[in-house]
Design an enzyme around this catalytic site. Sequence first.
Site, mmCIF file in Angstrom:
data_model
loop_
_atom_site.group_PDB
_atom_site.id
_atom_site.type_symbol
_atom_site.label_atom_id
_atom_site.label_comp_id
_atom_site.label_asym_id
_atom_site.label_seq_id
_atom_site.Cartn_x
_atom_site.Cartn_y
_atom_site.Cartn_z
ATOM 1 C CE LYS A 54 16.330 -39.975 18.143
ATOM 2 N NZ LYS A 54 15.535 -39.021 17.330
ATOM 3 C CB SER A 135 18.074 -37.674 14.973
ATOM 4 O OG SER A 135 16.800 -37.541 15.622
ATOM 5 C CB SER A 159 14.184 -37.151 13.655
ATOM 6 O OG SER A 159 15.173 -36.186 13.425
#
Length: 475
Positions: A54, A135, A159
Site C-alpha cells: 500500500k 482504504s 481498511s
Amino acid sequence: AYLDRIDRMNDAGSTLRAIIEVNPAARALADELDRERRAGTLRGPLHGVPVVLKDNIDTADLMTTTAGSLALEGWRAPQDAGLVERLRAGGALLLAKANLSEWANFRSLRSSSGWSARGGQCRNPYVLDRNPCGSSSGSGVAVSANLTMLAVGTETDGSIVCPASANGVVGIKPTVGLVSRSGVIPISESQDTAGPMARTVADAAVLLGVLAGGDPRDPATAEADDRGLSDYTGFLDADGARGMRIGVARQLLGFHGEVDRVVESAIAALRDLGAVIVDPVELASTGGSGMSLGAAETEVLLFEFKAGLNAYLSSRPTDAEVRTLADLIVFNQRRTDEEMPYFGQERLLAAEARGPLSDPRYLTALATARRLAREEGIDRTMDEHRLDAILGATGGPAWTTDLVNGDHFGGSSSGYPAVAGYPNISVPAGSVHGLPVGVSFFGRAWSEPTLIRIAHAFEQATQARRVPELRPTLT
C-alpha cells in the site's frame, strides 16, 4: 508475468487502477533473487515472491511513498518501514505500490473509497462500476485480479477486512503491536496496523509470519517477539474448527437480507465442521458516560491523526512544502482542482482543530473506547460464553462508486476488534448478485493462531471464492 498483467489491466482496457507505481527495479531484483535460488541460497519463505505494498508504507528505494496525495509526490523515504525490512529479509520481491483511499480514507466525510489524487478511482474487479472499499483498495484489487500473489494493506478500522470482503480475498488485521508501524504514514497510534491480503488463508498466514516481530522503532511491538510467531502455517488445519466455540454477533447483522443469508450459510458450515455455535452474543455499545463506541473512536482518531501525521511529516526536508497537517490543508486548498474535485477535507480540518494528546477530551475518549471494545466488549463476551472467536459479516456487497455523494456502506463488524486493537480475519463466504461477501472471525489479543485455524477450516470446507470476471456493470 505480473508486470505484463499490470500493463494490460491496470491503466488500460478494464482500468482497475489498483497499482499506483511499479518498482523500476523489479526485473533486476527478480533476476538477483533467481540467481540466489539457483546458487542454493534462500533468504526466507518469500524468496522471490512478488508483494505489493500500500502506498502509505515507506520504501527506501526507487519507489515513492505518498498516501495517494500530490502533497507527497516524489517523496522517497530515507529508510525502509520496519515491515519492509522484514519483507526484504524474508526474500520478498517488492513489485509495486498499491493505490488507496487518499490518506487512508481519513480526509473527508463524503469520500469515495479507492480514490486518490495520484491514482484516480480504483475499481472492483468483479463489477467495474462497483467500489473496491478501502482504504487498502488497491491491495485488495491487486490480489483479487492476480496482479500480484500477495499484498500488504493497513487498517485503522476496516481498511484491510472491508476491501478483502468486497474483492473476494482473505485479509488479516493483526493484533496492534504484532507488526511494526514504523515508516507507515499514520492515522492512529492506538489502532493502526499493517497486515496481509491474499487469495487464500494459507498464503496470508505465510506473509503474516514474515511481517510479525518486534521493532525498536515501534514501542507497540515490545511483546511481538514473545507473543507472535515467525510461522503460522502450523495452524492451517482443515479440521481446525472442530470444538471451537464461536459466538454470533447478531447485533452486527440485519443490515442486508442477502448478507444475512450468506452468514447463515457460513454458520451452518461451521456447525458441520464441528464448531460449537453460541448464538447470539452481545457486545457493549455505550459507556457509563453515555458516549458510544463510535463517538469515542472518532474523537480518538482525530487527536491521534494530528499528532501522528505531524510527527511523520516533520522528518521531511526543511524546505519541503508540506511538513505539518496545517501545511497539508493549505496545499489542498491551493490545488483544489486536482486534490478536491469531488470531496473535501473535513476530517483534516477537524483534526487540526484538536489539541495535544494530553487533552482531557482525548484521554476520556481513549479510555471509553478501550473499555467498551475490550473489557466490556470482546473480553467480557468471550469470558461469559467461553468463546474462541466471534463471527460477524465483514460488510455488505460492493456499492456503485459515487464520486458525488461518496461511499454507501451498509454495515460492518470491524469496529470492535479495530478499537480494541485485537485481530480480525475476513474470509470469502459467498456472494450477493455476483458480488463477494466475507465473514469475519475476531477474538482476543494475540489469538491469530486460533483465528487462522477457524478461517482455514471454513475456507477449505466452503471454497466460496470465485474468480472475478471484470464485468462492466450489473444488468
